[in-house]
Design a protein around this motif. Structure first.
Motif, short mmCIF file in Angstrom:
data_model
loop_
_atom_site.label_atom_id
_atom_site.label_comp_id
_atom_site.label_asym_id
_atom_site.label_seq_id
_atom_site.Cartn_x
_atom_site.Cartn_y
_atom_site.Cartn_z
N THR A 131 1.84 -8.62 -3.36
CA THR A 131 1.89 -10.11 -2.84
C THR A 131 0.54 -10.20 -2.14
OG1 THR A 131 2.65 -9.12 -0.48
CG2 THR A 131 4.33 -10.51 -2.16
N SER A 132 -0.27 -10.60 -1.65
CA SER A 132 -1.34 -10.58 -1.57
C SER A 132 -2.46 -11.64 -0.66
CB SER A 132 -2.52 -10.87 -2.46
OG SER A 132 -3.63 -11.19 -1.82
N ASP A 133 -2.23 -11.75 0.67
CA ASP A 133 -2.56 -12.88 1.34
C ASP A 133 -4.26 -13.74 1.18
OD1 ASP A 133 -4.27 -10.96 2.90
OD2 ASP A 133 -3.70 -10.56 4.42
N GLY A 134 -4.53 -13.07 0.91
CA GLY A 134 -5.68 -13.92 0.29
C GLY A 134 -6.75 -12.62 0.94
N ASP A 135 -6.86 -12.34 2.01
CA ASP A 135 -7.87 -12.15 2.81
C ASP A 135 -7.98 -10.22 3.44
OD1 ASP A 135 -8.47 -14.25 4.02
OD2 ASP A 135 -6.47 -14.22 5.38
N GLY A 136 -7.47 -9.72 2.31
CA GLY A 136 -8.06 -8.44 1.25
C GLY A 136 -7.00 -7.62 1.72
N ASN A 137 -5.72 -7.94 1.56
CA ASN A 137 -4.42 -7.38 2.03
C ASN A 137 -3.64 -7.51 0.91
OD1 ASN A 137 -4.76 -6.51 5.24
ND2 ASN A 137 -5.20 -8.68 5.52
N ILE A 138 -2.85 -6.21 0.90
CA ILE A 138 -2.00 -6.01 0.06
C ILE A 138 -0.69 -5.86 0.46
CG2 ILE A 138 -0.38 -5.05 -2.33
CD1 ILE A 138 -3.66 -5.16 -3.23
N PHE A 139 0.62 -6.12 -0.14
CA PHE A 139 2.19 -5.91 1.06
C PHE A 139 2.47 -5.47 -0.57
CE2 PHE A 139 0.25 -8.55 3.92
CZ PHE A 139 0.30 -8.51 5.06
N PHE A 140 4.17 -4.58 0.15
CA PHE A 140 4.91 -4.24 -0.90
C PHE A 140 5.76 -3.43 -0.20
CE2 PHE A 140 1.89 -1.29 -1.30
CZ PHE A 140 2.78 0.31 -1.01
N LEU A 141 7.25 -3.33 -0.97
CA LEU A 141 7.91 -2.56 -0.26
C LEU A 141 8.37 -1.66 -1.47
CD1 LEU A 141 11.05 -5.26 0.09
CD2 LEU A 141 9.83 -4.46 1.63
N ASP A 142 8.34 0.01 -0.75
CA ASP A 142 7.93 1.38 -1.26
C ASP A 142 9.57 1.58 -1.88
OD1 ASP A 142 6.43 2.91 -2.51
OD2 ASP A 142 7.26 4.44 -1.48
N ALA A 143 9.75 1.82 -2.74
CA ALA A 143 11.58 2.76 -3.07
C ALA A 143 11.03 4.02 -2.43
CB ALA A 143 11.31 3.02 -4.66
N THR B 30 1.50 12.14 9.16
CA THR B 30 0.59 13.40 9.50
C THR B 30 -0.05 13.20 7.44
OG1 THR B 30 1.77 14.87 9.46
CG2 THR B 30 1.16 14.18 10.95
N SER B 31 1.19 13.91 6.26
CA SER B 31 0.65 14.21 4.96
C SER B 31 0.15 12.92 4.61
CB SER B 31 2.06 15.33 4.52
OG SER B 31 1.84 16.30 5.59
N ALA B 32 0.64 11.90 4.46
CA ALA B 32 0.34 10.08 4.49
C ALA B 32 1.48 9.79 3.14
CB ALA B 32 -0.73 10.23 3.65
N ASP B 33 3.21 11.18 3.65
CA ASP B 33 3.67 10.56 2.75
C ASP B 33 4.77 8.74 2.78
OD1 ASP B 33 3.19 12.11 0.11
OD2 ASP B 33 3.76 13.49 1.64
N TYR B 34 4.44 7.52 2.65
CA TYR B 34 4.75 6.17 2.80
C TYR B 34 6.52 6.11 2.61
CZ TYR B 34 0.42 6.23 5.47
OH TYR B 34 -0.08 6.33 6.16
N GLY B 35 7.43 7.29 1.60
CA GLY B 35 8.72 7.03 0.61
C GLY B 35 9.15 6.15 1.40
N ASN B 36 10.13 4.83 0.94
CA ASN B 36 11.44 3.90 1.30
C ASN B 36 10.36 3.01 2.49
OD1 ASN B 36 13.07 3.54 0.05
ND2 ASN B 36 14.72 4.06 2.58
N ALA B 37 9.35 2.58 2.52
CA ALA B 37 8.74 2.08 3.43
C ALA B 37 8.35 0.40 3.53
CB ALA B 37 7.24 2.52 4.21
N PHE B 38 7.50 -0.52 4.43
CA PHE B 38 7.56 -1.71 3.72
C PHE B 38 5.90 -1.81 4.78
CE2 PHE B 38 8.79 -6.35 4.62
CZ PHE B 38 7.89 -6.84 3.96
N ILE B 39 5.03 -1.78 3.62
CA ILE B 39 3.63 -1.43 3.40
C ILE B 39 2.74 -2.91 3.68
CG2 ILE B 39 2.07 0.03 2.10
CD1 ILE B 39 4.06 1.97 0.83
N ARG B 40 1.01 -2.02 4.28
CA ARG B 40 -0.11 -3.34 4.07
C ARG B 40 -0.83 -2.49 3.40
NH1 ARG B 40 -4.56 -4.96 7.14
NH2 ARG B 40 -2.64 -3.85 9.34
N LEU B 41 -1.46 -2.88 2.35
CA LEU B 41 -2.95 -2.30 2.29
C LEU B 41 -3.94 -2.97 2.10
CD1 LEU B 41 -1.44 -0.69 -1.81
CD2 LEU B 41 -1.46 0.27 0.52
N THR B 42 -5.37 -2.01 2.86
CA THR B 42 -6.30 -2.90 3.10
C THR B 42 -6.81 -2.05 1.26
OG1 THR B 42 -8.17 -3.33 3.91
CG2 THR B 42 -7.06 -1.00 4.03
N THR B 43 -8.07 -3.59 0.91
CA THR B 43 -8.88 -3.81 -0.05
C THR B 43 -9.88 -3.37 0.31
OG1 THR B 43 -8.34 -5.80 -0.28
CG2 THR B 43 -6.68 -4.54 -1.60
#
Length: 532
Positions: free
Chosen positions: A277-289, A304-317
């Motif tokens: 998904t995208s909010d139109g403001d440079g953010n992407i949201f998704f559910l990770d497996a 600390t190791s940047a591993d986000y398994g099984n998370a609801f994630i917001r990415l900035t673009t």
């Protein structure tokens, strides 16, 4: 509600099928991306033909079936008023298959306008890689995305998997000219990537993308002039990690890459076919497996190791893909270890909602295999706490059977279709979901449940549509308020409306008085029957 047939539809959702991309351009009645829009609401609020009174087995039914050369795992898409060289102007239905073919049909008459293959010379679609999830071949699995910038009649982006005569596997991004199917921007381009990390399939300090180990399952996302791709595994067969990639929509050059389990394993993105998904403001949201999640956190609350398994994630673009925020369940590691992944469902962005104090909330919702419904504040998602879940709202156990599908939304109601359960409608009040469903369908849906789509004329004649994965497949239509059934394809005598064998993760497309539903061999097309 003003009447039993009306919803209050927020203005942000009121024209979701009037889609344009990149530099704009006004084209009415298009569906250019998975589930109608980048919020993935599944709503077409500009449907003026289909109503609560005429969707019944007397006046509505099968018009024709479009036959193609492979499974239709991608949702068909729709382009209006496309001028075809030497062949007039047509509304186009774009259909992609697991045989690596793309078709453009006249969406009204069903005639073939063009067909192209995404295979290069000497290639075949991929075999199923020893996995029965997509079988017997893997070609185009994900829903394409279409741009219609000013001065263009449409550019169709697809990802195709193939195998060459030497046994090498390829993933390629194509950009097709909608009027002809011809390749644009010197495409296709082979998809390659590496990202700093020491996780699965790493070498010299980088995890490396292996095209044989992945399939593109989630629908493509077009936002901010870039096409975003994500990657699913084959039956959780390692090595694999969680890739997201961005490509220029006008050059097909790779612009950014991130891996959300770079120092671990698993964490693929598939969402039962749902797109980022995208909010139109440079953010992407998704559910990770399911995948590695690092429970040791930085001072800011990030792994600390940047591993986000099984998370609801917001990415900035902005400045390239990066994790900006996330939510992880307090038992996320245990759920991941038992393959109870959050990423079996698709995320949905909700319109702005006001609470009882007049405060405005920007929310997103999602669910996975654990049967819980999670609602997050998009600006402060909750991160991870081993002792409690700190997200905006959680409804525990309200989705028995779990979610392998995508919800839909209209007028304060959120619709989920769990496995072996009815479709359930949950109501927002003062920006909070009520604790129990307010309506449910009389039908239960076997695996993988149902991904509903919704048609309405503004605030009126709201209909929930869903496809049943059965043999034969069944298309259902329900009153969106009561969820009482209006129609299904088994009602008419002598199998009049049957349209093929069901297919998992199928999402109905409703536009211009017609409903399009994929199967294992084609697309069933439904609408008002000719007067006798």
């Amino acid at each position: 509600m003003s009447s039993p047939t009306c919803f209050v539809v927020p203005r942000v959702l009121a024209a979701v099928c009037f889609v344009c991309s990149l530099t704009g351009g006004a084209f009415s009645q298009n569906v250019l991306t998975y589930h109608n829009n980048n919020a993935r609401t599944g709503l077409n609020s500009a449907e003026t033909t289909l109503t609560l009174s005429n969707v019944n087995s007397t006046s509505f039914g099968k018009l024709f079936v479009l036959t193609v050369d492979g499974l239709v795992d991608a949702e068909p898409l729709y382009l209006s008023a496309v001028p075809i060289p030497g062949n007039g102007t047509h509304n186009l239905l774009i259909v992609a298959t697991e045989n690596d073919s793309v078709y453009a049909f006249d969406a009204d008459a069903g005639t073939l306008i063009w067909q192209v293959s995404a295979l290069l010379s000497g290639e075949t679609p991929s075999d199923d890689r020893g996995c029965g999830q997509v079988t017997p071949e893997i070609g185009i699995t994900s829903t394409p995305v279409i741009a219609r910038p000013t001065g263009s009649n449409g550019v169709i982006y697809i990802v195709a998997m193939s195998k060459d005569s030497s046994g090498n596997y390829h993933q390629r991004l194509h950009a097709l000219n909608a009027p002809t199917g011809s390749e644009l921007y010197k495409g296709p381009v082979d998809i390659t990537a590496q990202y700093p990390g020491t996780g699965d399939n790493s070498s010299n300090g980088y995890v490396v993308f292996d095209p044989a180990q992945y399939k593109e399952r989630s629908g493509l996302l077009l936002a901010g002039g870039q096409v975003y791709l994500t990657w699913a595994s084959h039956c959780d067969i390692r090595p694999y990690t969680g890739w997201i990639m961005a490509y220029s929509a006008t050059t097909l050059a790779q612009k950014s890459v991130i891996n959300v389990t770079p120092n671990g394993n698993e964490g693929a993105i598939w969402g039962a076919g749902a797109g980022l998904t995208s909010d139109g403001d440079g953010n992407i949201f998704f559910l990770d497996a399911n995948g590695v999640f690092d429970t040791t956190l930085t001072a800011s609350g990030f792994p600390t190791s940047a591993d986000y398994g099984n998370a609801f994630i917001r990415l900035t673009t902005t400045g390239g893909l990066a994790v900006a925020d996330y939510f992880e369940m307090d038992n996320g590691v245990e759920e991941s270890d038992s393959d109870t992944d959050l990423g079996s469902g698709g995320a949905i962005l909700l319109p702005n909602l006001k609470d009882s104090s007049g405060n405005t909330w920007q929310l997103a919702a999602g669910a996975g295999k654990d049967g819980n419904l999670y609602v997050v504040d998009r600006s402060s998602m909750g991160k991870f706490n081993p002792n409690s879940n700190n997200m905006y709202q959680e409804l525990s156990g309200v989705l028995p059977g779990g979610i392998w599908s995508m919800p839909a939304y209209i007028g304060g109601r959120l619709y989920f279709g769990p496995v072996n359960q009815p479709i359930l409608a949950f109501q927002f009040k003062n920006a909070q979901l009520q604790a129990a469903a307010v309506a449910q369908t009389p039908t239960t849906f076997e695996y993988p449940g149902a991904t509903p789509s919704i048609s309405a004329n503004g605030t009126k004649n709201a209909i929930v549509w869903a496809a049943e994965n059965a043999n034969p497949a069944v298309l259902h239509a329900y009153n969106a308020i009561t969820l009482q059934e209006l129609y299904n394809t088994n009602q008419a005598a002598n199998g009049r409306d049957q349209f093929g064998v069901g297919n998992k993760f199928i999402t109905p497309l409703i536009i211009n008085g017609k409903v399009y539903v994929g199967t294992t061999t084609g697309v069933g097309v439904f609408g008002l029957l000719p007067a006798k």
